[in-house]
Motif scaffolding. Structure first.
Motif, PDB file in Angstrom:
ATOM      1  N   UNK A 279      43.797  -3.113  49.864  1.00 41.11           N
ATOM      2  CA  UNK A 279      42.447  -3.294  50.438  1.00 41.11           C
ATOM      3  C   UNK A 279      42.408  -4.548  51.311  1.00 41.11           C
ATOM      4  N   UNK A 280      43.152  -5.565  50.883  1.00 39.93           N
ATOM      5  CA  UNK A 280      43.159  -6.802  51.670  1.00 39.93           C
ATOM      6  C   UNK A 280      44.133  -6.702  52.835  1.00 39.93           C
ATOM      7  N   UNK A 281      45.248  -6.017  52.599  1.00 36.36           N
ATOM      8  CA  UNK A 281      46.221  -5.859  53.679  1.00 36.36           C
ATOM      9  C   UNK A 281      45.613  -5.053  54.833  1.00 36.36           C
ATOM     10  N   UNK A 282      44.773  -4.088  54.497  1.00 31.97           N
ATOM     11  CA  UNK A 282      44.123  -3.264  55.531  1.00 31.97           C
ATOM     12  C   UNK A 282      42.831  -3.905  56.029  1.00 31.97           C
ATOM     13  N   UNK A 283      42.526  -5.111  55.556  1.00 35.44           N
ATOM     14  CA  UNK A 283      41.314  -5.859  55.926  1.00 35.44           C
ATOM     15  C   UNK A 283      40.028  -5.159  55.507  1.00 35.44           C
ATOM     16  N   UNK A 284      40.138  -4.174  54.644  1.00 35.44           N
ATOM     17  CA  UNK A 284      38.941  -3.408  54.281  1.00 35.44           C
ATOM     18  C   UNK A 284      38.149  -4.076  53.161  1.00 35.44           C
ATOM     19  N   UNK A 285      38.793  -5.019  52.465  1.00 34.23           N
ATOM     20  CA  UNK A 285      38.165  -5.598  51.279  1.00 34.23           C
ATOM     21  C   UNK A 285      36.790  -6.206  51.594  1.00 34.23           C
ATOM     22  N   UNK A 286      36.742  -7.080  52.621  1.00 31.30           N
ATOM     23  CA  UNK A 286      35.481  -7.757  52.914  1.00 31.30           C
ATOM     24  C   UNK A 286      34.425  -6.772  53.390  1.00 31.30           C
ATOM     25  N   UNK A 297      32.964  -3.378  40.563  1.00 30.39           N
ATOM     26  CA  UNK A 297      33.145  -1.925  40.720  1.00 30.39           C
ATOM     27  C   UNK A 297      34.491  -1.599  41.337  1.00 30.39           C
ATOM     28  N   UNK A 298      34.869  -2.395  42.334  1.00 30.99           N
ATOM     29  CA  UNK A 298      36.164  -2.185  42.985  1.00 30.99           C
ATOM     30  C   UNK A 298      37.305  -2.365  41.983  1.00 30.99           C
ATOM     31  N   UNK A 299      37.197  -3.420  41.146  1.00 29.26           N
ATOM     32  CA  UNK A 299      38.241  -3.665  40.136  1.00 29.26           C
ATOM     33  C   UNK A 299      38.308  -2.524  39.132  1.00 29.26           C
ATOM     34  N   UNK A 300      37.143  -2.036  38.703  1.00 30.77           N
ATOM     35  CA  UNK A 300      37.124  -0.934  37.727  1.00 30.77           C
ATOM     36  C   UNK A 300      37.749   0.328  38.313  1.00 30.77           C
ATOM     37  N   UNK A 301      37.454   0.560  39.601  1.00 29.04           N
ATOM     38  CA  UNK A 301      38.020   1.760  40.256  1.00 29.04           C
ATOM     39  C   UNK A 301      39.540   1.685  40.297  1.00 29.04           C
ATOM     40  N   UNK A 302      40.067   0.522  40.659  1.00 28.70           N
ATOM     41  CA  UNK A 302      41.535   0.371  40.738  1.00 28.70           C
ATOM     42  C   UNK A 302      42.157   0.451  39.345  1.00 28.70           C
ATOM     43  N   UNK A 303      41.491  -0.173  38.365  1.00 27.67           N
ATOM     44  CA  UNK A 303      42.019  -0.134  36.998  1.00 27.67           C
ATOM     45  C   UNK A 303      42.061   1.306  36.496  1.00 27.67           C
ATOM     46  N   UNK A 304      40.990   2.051  36.762  1.00 27.86           N
ATOM     47  CA  UNK A 304      40.939   3.450  36.325  1.00 27.86           C
ATOM     48  C   UNK A 304      42.027   4.271  36.981  1.00 27.86           C
ATOM     49  N   UNK A 350      47.665  -6.262  36.404  1.00 23.80           N
ATOM     50  CA  UNK A 350      48.036  -5.910  37.777  1.00 23.80           C
ATOM     51  C   UNK A 350      46.951  -6.325  38.759  1.00 23.80           C
ATOM     52  N   UNK A 351      45.703  -6.156  38.361  1.00 20.32           N
ATOM     53  CA  UNK A 351      44.593  -6.535  39.244  1.00 20.32           C
ATOM     54  C   UNK A 351      44.568  -8.047  39.455  1.00 20.32           C
ATOM     55  N   UNK A 352      44.873  -8.787  38.383  1.00 24.82           N
ATOM     56  CA  UNK A 352      44.913 -10.244  38.523  1.00 24.82           C
ATOM     57  C   UNK A 352      46.003 -10.639  39.527  1.00 24.82           C
ATOM     58  N   UNK A 353      47.134  -9.932  39.453  1.00 23.94           N
ATOM     59  CA  UNK A 353      48.229 -10.209  40.403  1.00 23.94           C
ATOM     60  C   UNK A 353      47.803  -9.788  41.809  1.00 23.94           C
ATOM     61  N   UNK A 354      47.197  -8.609  41.914  1.00 20.77           N
ATOM     62  CA  UNK A 354      46.752  -8.102  43.219  1.00 20.77           C
ATOM     63  C   UNK A 354      45.698  -8.996  43.847  1.00 20.77           C
ATOM     64  N   UNK A 355      44.871  -9.621  43.001  1.00 21.25           N
ATOM     65  CA  UNK A 355      43.820 -10.490  43.524  1.00 21.25           C
ATOM     66  C   UNK A 355      44.388 -11.796  44.076  1.00 21.25           C
ATOM     67  N   UNK A 356      45.560 -12.176  43.570  1.00 22.30           N
ATOM     68  CA  UNK A 356      46.183 -13.415  44.038  1.00 22.30           C
ATOM     69  C   UNK A 356      46.917 -13.226  45.357  1.00 22.30           C
ATOM     70  N   UNK A 357      47.306 -11.988  45.636  1.00 23.97           N
ATOM     71  CA  UNK A 357      48.156 -11.733  46.801  1.00 23.97           C
ATOM     72  C   UNK A 357      47.370 -10.993  47.878  1.00 23.97           C
ATOM     73  N   UNK A 358      47.876 -11.078  49.102  1.00 20.75           N
ATOM     74  CA  UNK A 358      47.164 -10.431  50.205  1.00 20.75           C
ATOM     75  C   UNK A 358      47.930  -9.239  50.755  1.00 20.75           C
TER      76      UNK A 358
END
Lengths: 445, 250
Positions: A279-286, A297-304, A350-358
């Motif tokens: 999401x961040x690599x594609x600049x879509x996150x913001x 909600x975004x985190x829950x979706x990825x976790x699911x 994994x989400x914690x790791x993903x949140x740290x990286x771009x």
């Protein structure tokens, strides 16, 4: 959130290499582990030279004949023998690297065994080119020789017991084809008793006969006890195993638990971290979190997404392993509970790791670099490191999901312990990593 | 896309359009550094406002605050983020989804009442109807930026914020981008964009905002900026902009 989930599934579908890896990975792991568990290690090739002449291969132990050449059959169950005719040929094969080792049974082996004076010695030659294999050969041969020694000792003890029994109770004895009647202490005592009764009362011979009878009784009683002594000589040390802690899980089933834990760890971590980093690599996150989707909600979706995918793949893997190892299918609901809890905990990490990286690449690299040592730490057994270091290892392992995952899956598969503790542990880690990933998104995104 | 790219900017004598975007006293600090220092601005319906300034002036910070992505330490913005379209500098699109799929996804997330009709409308607006089934990763930079802008417009907001939309585009792609943006402004959308290209600002903007070191130094038409530094004749806005910054100690 539904549309985001569908988008992620569509992206997965358009990444055939990734999906192929996700599907193939558990299948390949399952097949490899299955073969490893069902086949065992390959037998090492060992040259075998039996120099004992055929005419001298028979061993006479107390009238019982033992064919020493047949004892090799036991050894051949553990090695792949290359039969050679001489000691020199055996040594040459080891030197040339044709075999990992050689066993030479010298000509005088049966003579020495028969005499019982000198121990028979067999010669073993190693090729230490491959330390692991040579170690395996050494241990195998040592173990087999110990088994042979044990078997011979038992035979000798049996023969000795026969002799002692003959002395105690008397009976027939065959020597060089001739039968002898051995009186024995018991019959001697009986004869003495009869002889004593025929003596007049007050005869001085009675006191002498009483003395001999007391000796006969004492000797017979002690010879009866010698059964136990000789049995102890045959097996001087016995092992009584008492399990104090841990699970009574067969090695094969524990291997399955490890394989599934490692798979679910990699799949969930990589998917969760990768999906968030994308999401961040594609600049879509913001763009997304500008009111379209909440960060939580975004985190829950990825976790699911990661957890459900990993759960499905793990169940496929277990089904594959079930072809090789007996699994308790009636505990399926516990499998699902253990795997789901593990997948959610790993997804949060994994989400914690993903949140740290771009970037997806950085996220994947970080996942592998973090998870491998943590999995290794969780497998460190007690006693293999110093107590202080082991306590530190336990603390680190408790902070990451691999160890509780292994415990939960082991409990679910093998009924080795209560699954409740590991499930609660995983739930706590899910919450902790969930909060960490939410904070990391706030700080770094 | 019907707007003439060479069209002159709005005459200064024209009545001021109704304000659809207002920001007052925006302050943003990153540690000790003040990225914005009490910036106020407004934009009217159909107005095209460009924010210019040297690197590190605070242009992107200003736009992200206006877009509701970053909260200011002080000041206020009206309207809220859901009522403002935002186009980031780098296209925020999913490369493996097609043009139509990207538009459809964001239309659904924007809760458009008729997502399919909205997608069709945006495809027509961007002129990418024939590329609707192509994955975004296969599009040129200019076409990606069109899709990027179209997604910013999906919510049909009255304000559109664009962060350096023409950066990394070749002249032909820039031309097509400006056709598109001017068409939006002509249709009544208030457009606020940041740019390093002063010539573009001179050519198309109704108003320019000069930002330096987080401070708003000037608000007015390009012609007024030239007048502010005493420039006359055929000299371009770029010279006036540089002279203006020098005069203000930047």
């Amino acid at each position: 959130m539904r549309w985001l989930l569908l988008k992620d599934l569509r992206l997965l579908r358009r990444s055939p290499l990734l999906v192929t890896l996700l599907v193939l990975y558990p299948i390949v792991i399952a097949v490899l582990i299955g073969f490893a568990l069902s086949r065992g290690p390959d037998k090492p090739q060992v040259a075998f030279a039996n120099l004992v002449p055929e005419s001298a291969s028979q061993l006479d132990l107390g009238g019982e004949r033992l064919d020493t050449s047949r004892q090799a059959d036991v050894l051949f169950r553990a090695i792949d023998p290359v039969i050679v005719k001489s000691r020199a040929e055996a040594v040459r094969k080891v030197r040339d690297g044709d075999v990992l080792g050689a066993i030479v049974i010298p000509e005088d082996t049966t003579q020495k065994l028969q005499s019982g004076l000198d121990p028979a010695t067999i010669e073993v030659f190693y090729n230490a080119e491959d330390p692991i294999k040579s170690g395996y050969v050494r241990d195998t041969i040592k173990s087999q020789v110990a088994d042979a020694n044990n078997a011979l000792t038992k035979r000798l003890a049996k023969v000795a017991l026969g002799f002692l029994d003959l002395i105690a109770t008397g009976g027939q004895y065959n020597f060089l084809g001739r039968q002898f009647d051995v009186l024995g202490l018991e019959r001697s005592e009986r004869i003495l008793k009869e002889a004593r009764s025929e003596l007049p009362a007050g005869s001085p011979a009675r006191a002498q006969i009483d003395q001999v009878m007391r000796f006969a009784t004492l000797a017979r009683t002690n010879l009866d006890l010698s059964d136990d002594v000789l049995a102890s000589v045959g097996t001087p040390i016995r092992v009584r195993q008492v399990q104090l802690d841990g699970a009574a899980t067969p090695l094969s089933s524990f291997s399955v638990a490890i394989a599934v834990s490692v798979s679910i760890m990699f799949i969930t971590l990589l998917l969760a971290a990768g999906a968030l980093a994308l999401e961040r690599e594609e600049n879509a996150f913001l763009r997304l979190v500008r009111g379209l989707v909440s960060r939580t909600g975004l985190l829950l979706e990825k976790a699911g997404l990661a957890a459900v995918s990993a759960l499905a793949v793990s169940l496929v893997m277990l089904a594959g392993l079930g072809l090789f190892v007996d699994l308790q299918w009636d505990r399926f609901h516990l499998w699902v509970a253990g795997l789901a809890a593990a997948a959610l905990a790993f997804a949060a990490m994994g989400l914690a790791i993903g949140a740290l990286t771009k970037e997806v690449r950085s996220a994947s690299l970080l996942c592998v670099m973090l998870s491998l040592p943590l999995a290794f730490l969780a497998l460190v057994p007690s006693g293999s490191v110093s107590p202080v270091l082991y306590d530190a290892v336990q603390v680190v392992s408790a902070v990451f999901p691999f160890k509780p995952t292994l415990e939960a899956i082991d409990a679910a598969l093998n009924d080795s312990r209560s699954i409740v503790g590991p499930l609660l542990h995983l739930a706590a880690l899910f919450c902790a990593f969930g909060v960490a990933s939410r904070l990391a998104l706030r700080r770094f995104a | 896309m019907a707007a003439d790219p060479t069209a002159a900017t709005r005459p200064e004598s024209a009545p001021a359009p109704a304000r659809v975007l207002e920001a007052e006293g925006l302050v943003k600090r990153y540690g000790e550094r003040e990225a914005l220092r009490g910036v106020s601005l407004s934009a009217g319906r159909g107005e095209l406002v460009t924010v210019i300034g040297p690197n590190g002036a605070g242009k992107t910070t200003l736009l992200t605050i206006l877009a509701g992505i970053v909260a200011p330490d002080a000041g206020r913005v009206s309207p809220g983020p859901r009522e403002v379209g935002w186009v980031p500098q780098q296209p925020a699109l999913y490369g493996k989804l097609t043009v139509a799929e990207n538009l459809r996804l964001f239309a659904r997330l924007e809760r458009c009442s008729e997502p399919e009709a909205t997608v069709e409308r945006m495809l027509a607006l961007t002129g990418l109807g024939d590329r609707a089934g192509d994955q975004v990763v296969k599009l040129s930079g200019g076409n990606r930026q069109r899709v990027n802008i179209a997604i910013g417009l999906l919510g049909q907001q009255s304000v559109l914020l664009l962060d350096e939309p023409s950066a990394s585009l070749d002249p032909r792609q820039r031309e097509r981008l400006w056709e598109f943006v001017l068409g939006l402004a002509e249709a009544g959308t208030a457009v606020v964009l940041s740019t390093h290209n002063i010539q573009e600002a001179e050519r198309h903007a109704d108003r320019v905002l000069v930002l330096a070191d987080g401070e708003l130094l000037f608000t007015g038409s390009p012609r007024r900026l030239k007048e502010a530094v005493g420039q006359e004749g055929d000299e371009g806005l770029e010279e006036a902009f540089v002279a203006f910054l020098h005069a203000r100690g930047h």
